[in-house]
Design an enzyme around this catalytic site. Structure first.
Site, PDB file in Angstrom:
ATOM      1  N   LYS A  53     118.424 -78.705 -47.632  1.00 22.27           N
ATOM      2  CA  LYS A  53     117.875 -77.889 -46.538  1.00 22.27           C
ATOM      3  C   LYS A  53     117.811 -76.420 -46.954  1.00 22.27           C
ATOM      4  O   LYS A  53     116.839 -75.727 -46.668  1.00 22.27           O
ATOM      5  CB  LYS A  53     118.736 -78.064 -45.275  1.00 22.27           C
ATOM      6  N   GLN A  97     126.071 -79.495 -39.558  1.00 24.81           N
ATOM      7  CA  GLN A  97     125.905 -80.840 -40.113  1.00 24.81           C
ATOM      8  C   GLN A  97     126.903 -81.815 -39.479  1.00 24.81           C
ATOM      9  O   GLN A  97     128.092 -81.531 -39.404  1.00 24.81           O
ATOM     10  CB  GLN A  97     126.082 -80.797 -41.645  1.00 24.81           C
ATOM     11  N   ASP A 120     118.166 -78.459 -34.276  1.00 20.93           N
ATOM     12  CA  ASP A 120     118.391 -79.908 -34.308  1.00 20.93           C
ATOM     13  C   ASP A 120     117.965 -80.565 -32.991  1.00 20.93           C
ATOM     14  O   ASP A 120     117.751 -81.775 -32.940  1.00 20.93           O
ATOM     15  CB  ASP A 120     119.894 -80.196 -34.492  1.00 20.93           C
TER      16      ASP A 120
END
Ligand code: GUN
Length: 295
Positions: A53, A97, A120
């Site tokens: 990412k 994460q 997200d």
């Protein structure tokens, strides 16, 4: 019959070109989209995902901050880091994460992220918005799957889609996205899972099967209706002594057999994974636009 392979890498490259143009436009106005990634612990798969990412951000001319912390990080320390990132004007997107170590309350952390920076789409505010059809950000894997279906010429409208898996990250939000009343969705959606009775029969009724159950080669070729479209979200590491690293990645679908039954199928790797990463970039640019008041 042999299915056509849906090339997620190539489709992701197409979208990245569009994202790069968006970044250029914002830079002309003095805004560099910025993403902060937060990793707690040393899980190798998570380290790889987060590393990719960060690389994607750099390749697209975006700003990135990588916050990597040991597994012992306390919950209050993580909440304080999230607060700092919420207030940092150079950060438009925050990604924590998952999974987090067991001593940290995941929902508490997700709730602490400013919903305007929640690229997200996991904050309850954004989950709620998605359900009522007014998304701020669509979660990356589900949004990537919708893009894959459209750009590979397999639009879901009117089709029976069976989603196998009911996670908060993939199964649930994907079902919601696909059932929306709009031209990019309009599917008839069934959500199946590990407790579904006669799962093979349910899968056999699908025009489009989305496998997101997290078990290697779980879905068999004889569960598929001939000509079905298969999207495999699985990323399972299985032992492989022929590889130097000792493992390889396989999906949730028995690919080698399914390719003979399906009309189109995504490979693992190279299917959904690159799309997830790309949609994170799309959402980060969108966050930068929204936070700067640019429509
Ligand atoms: N872990 C597995 N998939 C994801 C994802 O899409 N976002 C985050 N934050 N963590 C994940």
């Amino acid at each position: 019959m042999s299915a056509s392979i849906i090339d997620g890498k190539q489709i992701a490259e197409e979208i990245k070109k569009e994202v790069a143009r968006g970044v250029e436009e914002l830079k002309k106005q003095g805004i560099t989209p910025g993403l902060a990634t937060v990793l707690v612990g040393e899980d190798p798969a998570s380290q790889t995902y987060v590393g990719m990412k960060v690389k994607d951000c750099e390749a697209l001319g975006m700003h990135s901050i990588a916050e990597n912390h040991p597994a012992e990080m306390r919950e209050d320390e993580l909440l304080s880091l999230v607060d700092t990132l919420n207030k940092d004007n150079d950060v438009h997107g925050i990604l924590v994460q998952l999974p987090l170590p067991g001593h940290i309350d995941e929902q508490k952390v997700l709730l602490a992220i400013n919903p305007d920076k929640d690229v997200d789409g996991f904050h309850p505010d954004n989950v709620g918005r998605l359900i009522i059809g007014q998304p701020r950000f669509s979660p990356c894997t589900p949004a990537g799957i919708v893009e894959l279906l459209h750009r590979s010429g397999n639009p879901p409208a009117g089709k029976h889609v069976v989603v196998v898996g009911r996670s908060n990250i993939v199964g649930k939000p994907l079902a919601v996205l696909l059932m929306q009343k709009n031209d990019r969705a309009n599917a008839t959606v069934t959500v199946a899972h590990s407790r579904t009775q006669d799962l093979p029969e349910v899968v056999r009724s699908a025009d489009i099967v989305i496998a997101a159950i997290g078990r290697a080669n779980f879905i068999k070729a004889d569960w598929l209706k001939p000509g079905a479209v298969v999207i495999d979200v699985g990323t399972n590491r299985v032992e492989d002594a022929t590889r130097e690293r000792g493992w390889r990645l396989v999906g949730d679908v028995d690919f080698d057999a399914a390719v003979e039954v399906a009309s189109a199928i995504t490979p693992v790797p190279g299917g959904v994974g690159p799309m997830t990463r790309t949609m994170l970039m799309v959402n980060t640019v969108e966050a930068a636009r929204q936070l700067s008041g640019i429509s």
